[in-house]
Every structure is written in structure tokens, then in C-alpha cells.
Design a protein around this motif. Structure first.
Motif: not given
Length: 307
Positions: A241-242, A258
Motif C-alpha cells: 500500500a505504501t 494503496g
């Protein structure tokens, strides 16, 4: 005349045996939080698997989208199709509820695949290091130490900057980031088992290395590896997600949670909060549920950690 019948009170009574799996299930069910997390996790997995049946539209089929439905608030009704947008729409008219269900499929798939692959590679190298010893162990563990000395997100960013976007590239980057954790845990467990008599007997009998690793070391190293794998799934989902939020993860044609958060982030100051809020809530619930299950598995499989 003596009584030939024995007294039933004095006869030995064998206690009923409980299978190890049933015992583990009973110990796991003692935590209400873990059961709640498991129930939520099962519901999330089922929702992701049956996303085409549960979602009112395919959010990535251009034939089902209408630009006039763009940026509709939660509870609004579609102008062209007539169904209700429970969680609103994004700037392209995609139903956020449908997008979250499809995004869960990508996030869970990436997390599970990377954790399983990293566990296989790391556990194999860790057990080889513990069993071989000497220079082989030194080389493998120095690589592990070097890998763990760098932040995971930094290593993943460097790998994806070289490989480019794509689900397979993200999985490969996460595997290269996570395998060292499994290798260190497997080596620690295998070192303890290697000192026991049954391993020494297997070596004296001349059994091949593959059989010693798979038939003898691996079953006794599984409990800590299962716990680490559960935690690493949640960690892989958050890392993916980051990376997607930073624009170097999955492509826009196959968005994860994300990427949905990243797409809606630019509209938050304009008041369209739901584009990032609801995917963020789904991501948070998924990670918390996995961590609750992993914490209880750690307590069940390692009694020394029970509070």
C-alpha cells in the motif's frame, strides 16, 4: 471361594486423548479478540474472492462507467444505472464499494504470495545454514544481517526503481525484503534441533540433505515460521500500500487499496473525503484482523509467551 471379578474402582482408567489440532483450536478460541479478528479476516477474504458477485459494477470496465457519476457522495444514486453508491464514487465515476472489493483482491494476493515465497526461500536457506555450519552458515547469515540492516521500504523502493511497476515486480521486491526474517528464525530453530539425537542419527545413517531438511528439521521449525508468516502478510500488505501510494507499486489498471488511497488523496482538500477514507478503513481493518490472528497464534504455538 474368591471373587474372580476385579473391582471396577481399582481398574486403571485411561484418560481420553485429545488431538493436537483440537487442542490448538481450543486454545486459540480462548481469545475473543482473536476469534473476532479471524471472523473479520474470513469475511474480508470471501468478499475479495466473490467481488464480481457482490459488487454492483466492475469498476474497471469502461462500458459500465459514466463520467456524470463522478465524485458522487455516499448514498447517491447513479444517474444512468439506477443503483445506489453506498460509499460514493471517485472522479471517474467508479463505485468505491466495488473498487474496494477489487482492491482487496490485489492487496491480499500480493501479501499472501510474497509471504509464502519468502517463507519458502528464507526457511530453506536458514535450515541449510544451521545444518551445514562453517563457511556456508557464515556467508548466508552475513547476507541476512546486511539485508536486515536496511529499512524494508528503502530496499523495496530501490528494487522497484530498477524493475518498474507491476504486480509481479512488487511481489518480487517484497520477497527480497522479507526472506531474511524467515531465514534468521529458521536458523535459530534448526540450531536447537540439530543438537538433538534424532538429527545426529539421521546424519550418521547417511540420509540425503533434502530428506533431513524436509522430514526432520522443517516439521519442528514450522510453529515459529507460521507465526512470522502471518505477521509478514500484514506487513507485506502495508508495504505494498505504501509503495502504491508513492506511485511505484501496482499499475493504475490493477489498483490495490494503496493506489485507491493515493487517487483520492488529491481530492481530500476539496471535500471529497470518501475517496481515501473508505479504502483506508478497509486497509486498516484488514491489517488489524491479521495481526490479531497472528498474535494469538504466537501465544498458542509458543506457551512461554502466554500472559
Amino acid at each position: 471361594m474368591t471373587d474372580t471379578f476385579s473391582n471396577p474402582i481399582e481398574s486403571p482408567v485411561t484418560a481420553p486423548t485429545v488431538s493436537p489440532i483440537r487442542k490448538l483450536v481450543r486454545q486459540f478460541s480462548r481469545s475473543k479478540l482473536a476469534l473476532a479478528g479471524l471472523a473479520v479476516l474470513v469475511a474480508i477474504c470471501l468478499a475479495a474472492i466473490f467481488a464480481p458477485l457482490l459488487s454492483p459494477q466492475d469498476p474497471y470496465d469502461l462500458m459500465q462507467l459514466d463520467i456524470m457519476d463522478g465524485q458522487q457522495a455516499p448514498g447517491s444514486t447513479s444517474l444512468g444505472h439506477g443503483f445506489t453508491f453506498l460509499l460514493g464514487t471517485d472522479d471517474q465515476g467508479r463505485d468505491m464499494f466495488s473498487a474496494i472489493l477489487y482492491g482487496l483482491r490485489i492487496s491480499l494476493g500480493v501479501g499472501l504470495t510474497s509471504a509464502i515465497a519468502a517463507a519458502l526461500i528464507g526457511a530453506t536457506l536458514g535450515m541449510i545454514a544451521a545444518h551445514a555450519g562453517g563457511r556456508t552458515e557464515a556467508v548466508i547469515m552475513r547476507i541476512v544481517d546486511l539485508q536486515l540492516s536496511f529499512p524494508a521500504i528503502l530496499v523495496a523502493l530501490m528494487i522497484l526503481a530498477f524493475l518498474g511497476k507491476g504486480i509481479l515486480n512488487v511481489v518480487l521486491a517484497l520477497v527480497l525484503v522479507e526472506w531474511a526474517t524467515f531465514a534468521r528464525a529458521a536458523r535459530g530453530s534448526a540450531l536447537v534441533e540439530s543438537q538433538k539425537e534424532y538429527i545426529e542419527a539421521a546424519v550418521c545413517m547417511g540420509l540425503p540433505l533434502r530428506r533431513i531438511l524436509l522430514r526432520h528439521l522443517l516439521p519442528n521449525c514450522l510453529p515459529p515460521l507460521i507465526v512470522i508468516a502471518t505477521i509478514q502478510v500484514a506487513r507485506a500488505i502495508s508495504l505494498e500500500a505504501t509503495l502504491s501510494f508513492l506511485g511505484v507499486g501496482v499499475p493504475i489498471t490493477e489498483p490495490s487499496l494503496g493506489l485507491l488511497i493515493s487517487n483520492g488523496y488529491q481530492y481530500m482538500l476539496a471535500g471529497y473525503y470518501w475517496m481515501s477514507l473508505f479504502p483506508g478503513i478497509a486497509l486498516l481493518i484488514t491489517i488489524v484482523a491479521i495481526n490479531l490472528v497472528g498474535d494469538q497464534l504466537r501465544d498458542v504455538l509458543n506457551p512461554r509467551n502466554r500472559s
